[in-house]
Design a protein around this motif. Structure first.
Motif, mmCIF file in Angstrom:
data_model
loop_
_atom_site.group_PDB
_atom_site.id
_atom_site.type_symbol
_atom_site.label_atom_id
_atom_site.label_comp_id
_atom_site.label_asym_id
_atom_site.label_seq_id
_atom_site.Cartn_x
_atom_site.Cartn_y
_atom_site.Cartn_z
ATOM 1 N N GLN A 1 49.373 -9.546 -3.716
ATOM 2 C CA GLN A 1 48.461 -9.790 -2.601
ATOM 3 C C GLN A 1 47.016 -9.523 -3.015
ATOM 4 O O GLN A 1 46.110 -10.281 -2.660
ATOM 5 N N ALA A 2 46.809 -8.464 -3.778
ATOM 6 C CA ALA A 2 45.454 -8.159 -4.248
ATOM 7 C C ALA A 2 44.941 -9.274 -5.150
ATOM 8 O O ALA A 2 43.791 -9.710 -5.026
ATOM 9 N N GLU A 3 45.793 -9.756 -6.069
ATOM 10 C CA GLU A 3 45.387 -10.850 -6.955
ATOM 11 C C GLU A 3 45.052 -12.106 -6.161
ATOM 12 O O GLU A 3 44.110 -12.834 -6.486
ATOM 13 N N MET A 4 45.825 -12.365 -5.098
ATOM 14 C CA MET A 4 45.562 -13.535 -4.263
ATOM 15 C C MET A 4 44.189 -13.433 -3.599
ATOM 16 O O MET A 4 43.438 -14.411 -3.556
ATOM 17 N N GLN A 5 43.845 -12.263 -3.092
ATOM 18 C CA GLN A 5 42.571 -12.105 -2.415
ATOM 19 C C GLN A 5 41.406 -12.156 -3.390
ATOM 20 O O GLN A 5 40.346 -12.698 -3.082
ATOM 21 N N ILE A 6 41.608 -11.617 -4.582
ATOM 22 C CA ILE A 6 40.573 -11.702 -5.617
ATOM 23 C C ILE A 6 40.344 -13.159 -6.001
ATOM 24 O O ILE A 6 39.200 -13.614 -6.116
ATOM 25 N N ALA A 7 41.435 -13.920 -6.173
ATOM 26 C CA ALA A 7 41.314 -15.342 -6.513
ATOM 27 C C ALA A 7 40.588 -16.104 -5.415
ATOM 28 O O ALA A 7 39.724 -16.951 -5.690
ATOM 29 N N ALA A 8 40.907 -15.803 -4.159
ATOM 30 C CA ALA A 8 40.245 -16.460 -3.032
ATOM 31 C C ALA A 8 38.758 -16.114 -3.007
ATOM 32 O O ALA A 8 37.908 -16.983 -2.807
ATOM 33 N N PHE A 9 38.441 -14.855 -3.249
ATOM 34 C CA PHE A 9 37.043 -14.434 -3.243
ATOM 35 C C PHE A 9 36.271 -15.113 -4.369
ATOM 36 O O PHE A 9 35.158 -15.614 -4.170
ATOM 37 N N GLU A 10 36.869 -15.142 -5.555
ATOM 38 C CA GLU A 10 36.181 -15.749 -6.694
ATOM 39 C C GLU A 10 36.006 -17.258 -6.522
ATOM 40 O O GLU A 10 34.991 -17.816 -6.928
ATOM 41 N N ALA A 11 36.977 -17.921 -5.899
ATOM 42 C CA ALA A 11 36.903 -19.374 -5.734
ATOM 43 C C ALA A 11 35.954 -19.783 -4.612
ATOM 44 O O ALA A 11 35.251 -20.792 -4.730
ATOM 45 N N LEU A 12 35.925 -19.001 -3.526
ATOM 46 C CA LEU A 12 35.211 -19.437 -2.323
ATOM 47 C C LEU A 12 33.996 -18.592 -1.958
ATOM 48 O O LEU A 12 33.187 -19.001 -1.139
ATOM 49 N N ASN A 13 33.903 -17.387 -2.514
ATOM 50 C CA ASN A 13 32.807 -16.468 -2.234
ATOM 51 C C ASN A 13 32.566 -16.267 -0.729
ATOM 52 O O ASN A 13 31.437 -16.393 -0.251
ATOM 53 N N PRO A 14 33.619 -15.940 0.033
ATOM 54 C CA PRO A 14 33.428 -15.705 1.470
ATOM 55 C C PRO A 14 32.777 -14.352 1.707
ATOM 56 O O PRO A 14 32.625 -13.539 0.783
ATOM 57 N N ASP A 15 32.403 -14.099 2.940
ATOM 58 C CA ASP A 15 31.823 -12.800 3.289
ATOM 59 C C ASP A 15 32.890 -11.720 3.396
ATOM 60 O O ASP A 15 32.585 -10.535 3.283
ATOM 61 N N ALA A 16 34.134 -12.108 3.638
ATOM 62 C CA ALA A 16 35.244 -11.160 3.740
ATOM 63 C C ALA A 16 36.540 -11.888 3.418
ATOM 64 O O ALA A 16 36.624 -13.106 3.561
ATOM 65 N N VAL A 17 37.515 -11.143 2.958
ATOM 66 C CA VAL A 17 38.860 -11.680 2.757
ATOM 67 C C VAL A 17 39.836 -10.783 3.520
ATOM 68 O O VAL A 17 39.551 -9.621 3.773
ATOM 69 N N PHE A 18 40.954 -11.361 3.885
ATOM 70 C CA PHE A 18 41.964 -10.629 4.647
ATOM 71 C C PHE A 18 43.240 -10.548 3.827
ATOM 72 O O PHE A 18 43.546 -11.463 3.061
ATOM 73 N N PRO A 19 44.023 -9.489 3.993
ATOM 74 C CA PRO A 19 45.313 -9.435 3.308
ATOM 75 C C PRO A 19 46.193 -10.589 3.767
ATOM 76 O O PRO A 19 46.024 -11.104 4.874
ATOM 77 N N PHE A 20 47.095 -10.985 2.896
ATOM 78 C CA PHE A 20 48.011 -12.079 3.214
ATOM 79 C C PHE A 20 48.783 -11.719 4.466
ATOM 80 O O PHE A 20 49.325 -10.634 4.589
ATOM 81 N N MET A 21 48.809 -12.607 5.410
ATOM 82 C CA MET A 21 49.557 -12.363 6.635
ATOM 83 C C MET A 21 50.068 -13.689 7.167
ATOM 84 O O MET A 21 49.565 -14.747 6.805
ATOM 85 N N ASP A 22 51.074 -13.603 7.972
ATOM 86 C CA ASP A 22 51.565 -14.801 8.641
ATOM 87 C C ASP A 22 52.249 -14.374 9.929
ATOM 88 O O ASP A 22 52.508 -13.194 10.140
ATOM 89 N N LEU A 23 52.517 -15.311 10.773
ATOM 90 C CA LEU A 23 53.073 -14.993 12.083
ATOM 91 C C LEU A 23 54.594 -14.932 12.096
ATOM 92 O O LEU A 23 55.182 -14.775 13.161
ATOM 93 N N SER A 24 55.234 -15.026 10.931
ATOM 94 C CA SER A 24 56.690 -14.981 10.924
ATOM 95 C C SER A 24 57.217 -13.609 11.349
ATOM 96 O O SER A 24 58.296 -13.498 11.911
ATOM 97 N N ALA A 25 56.457 -12.540 11.113
ATOM 98 C CA ALA A 25 56.907 -11.208 11.523
ATOM 99 C C ALA A 25 57.035 -11.136 13.043
ATOM 100 O O ALA A 25 58.013 -10.611 13.570
ATOM 101 N N GLU A 26 56.059 -11.694 13.737
ATOM 102 C CA GLU A 26 56.125 -11.701 15.195
ATOM 103 C C GLU A 26 57.253 -12.593 15.680
ATOM 104 O O GLU A 26 57.977 -12.245 16.610
#
Length: 75
Positions: free
Chosen positions: A40-65
């Motif tokens: 999950q950390a690697e995914m967020q780092i990759a997203a940050f490096e590719a898109l340079n957003p102001d914030a990233v969120f941990p991987f989540m989905d609505l399947s738990a709910e």
């Protein structure tokens, strides 16, 4: 923080919810990433490096709910 106080800002902050797209950016399969914090950390780092957003969120989905409400979930 100026935006929260109603002041003008140069641009609107961006914090995309990427979910599975961040797994693709990291070159990882989605399923195993649910249970592996390192992935999950690697995914967020990759997203940050590719898109340079102001914030990233941990991987989540609505399947738990959905599962908590009785739906069958396959990952």
């Amino acid at each position: 923080l100026r935006m929260l106080d109603g002041e003008a800002v140069e641009r609107v902050p961006v914090a995309p919810l990427l979910g599975a797209a961040s797994a693709a950016l990291a070159g990882r399969p989605v399923g195993p990433c649910f249970a592996d914090p390192g992935s999950q950390a690697e995914m967020q780092i990759a997203a940050f490096e590719a898109l340079n957003p102001d914030a990233v969120f941990p991987f989540m989905d609505l399947s738990a709910e959905a599962e908590a409400l009785g739906a069958q979930v396959r990952v």
